[in-house]
Design an enzyme around this catalytic site. Sequence first.
Site, mmCIF file in Angstrom:
data_model
loop_
_atom_site.group_PDB
_atom_site.id
_atom_site.type_symbol
_atom_site.label_atom_id
_atom_site.label_comp_id
_atom_site.label_asym_id
_atom_site.label_seq_id
_atom_site.Cartn_x
_atom_site.Cartn_y
_atom_site.Cartn_z
ATOM 1 N N HIS A 14 -44.728 7.861 -30.214
ATOM 2 C CA HIS A 14 -43.394 7.349 -30.496
ATOM 3 C C HIS A 14 -43.489 5.893 -30.948
ATOM 4 O O HIS A 14 -42.487 5.192 -31.034
ATOM 5 C CB HIS A 14 -42.500 7.464 -29.247
ATOM 6 N N LYS A 18 -48.488 2.539 -34.389
ATOM 7 C CA LYS A 18 -49.619 3.462 -34.338
ATOM 8 C C LYS A 18 -49.517 4.485 -35.461
ATOM 9 O O LYS A 18 -50.516 4.842 -36.078
ATOM 10 C CB LYS A 18 -49.674 4.168 -32.984
ATOM 11 N N ASP A 74 -56.185 8.857 -27.021
ATOM 12 C CA ASP A 74 -56.108 8.223 -25.717
ATOM 13 C C ASP A 74 -57.275 7.252 -25.641
ATOM 14 O O ASP A 74 -58.391 7.582 -26.069
ATOM 15 C CB ASP A 74 -56.174 9.242 -24.580
ATOM 16 N N ASP A 168 -58.219 -7.223 -25.284
ATOM 17 C CA ASP A 168 -59.056 -7.813 -26.330
ATOM 18 C C ASP A 168 -59.517 -9.246 -26.032
ATOM 19 O O ASP A 168 -60.649 -9.604 -26.361
ATOM 20 C CB ASP A 168 -58.313 -7.804 -27.677
#
Length: 208
Positions: A14, A18, A74, A168
């Site tokens: 959603h 992405k 995932d 990150d």
Amino acid sequence: MTRKLGGKLVIATHNAGKLKEIGTLLAPYGIDCISAGALGLPEPAETGTTFVANALIKARAAAEASGLCALADDSGLSVAALDGRPGVYTADWAERQWFEGEPGRDWHMAMGKVEGQLQALGPDAPRHAWFSCVLALAWPDGETAVYEGRVDGTLTWPPRGTMGFGYDPVFVLDGENRTFAEMDPAEKHARSHRADAFARLVADQFGR
């Protein structure tokens, strides 16, 4: 032999960002991507205990609900000294509790949790960690294909860099001295766990 992709593909997300990222990666192969969100599909509960299980849950749910082939991913961070945690609970570690402010994800807090647990193990605790990404394809008839990507590195503290997200700023790729968040996003994406998984998918699906 794995069935080959073609035509329309549902991206089990959603998240518009992405969808755009994955759609751009697959566009050269003539794949038309649409998100589960745009189709109004519900998000299934991610009840798996591995990245593969959760990716398959999402891909199968989207394929069954849409009648189209679906792709889900995932991913997360695993720390060797923490027995692989946070692993599949990578995002959960960033969720604020009721006493920690407004609902939502706080990635600086999540990085702090990892660092705190490492420091509790003592100054000699190994700091080896890896990012994993699993891409799962599912067709409406139940056929599936799974592609796993991984990059290894070392955790650093304090966080460095402003160009990344998630964990990150504390992850230094093996052979590098910059964190993922100190790299140009295009360079990071080209060397990431997701890039590794996509390279495997493309090699299998499109023979490149």
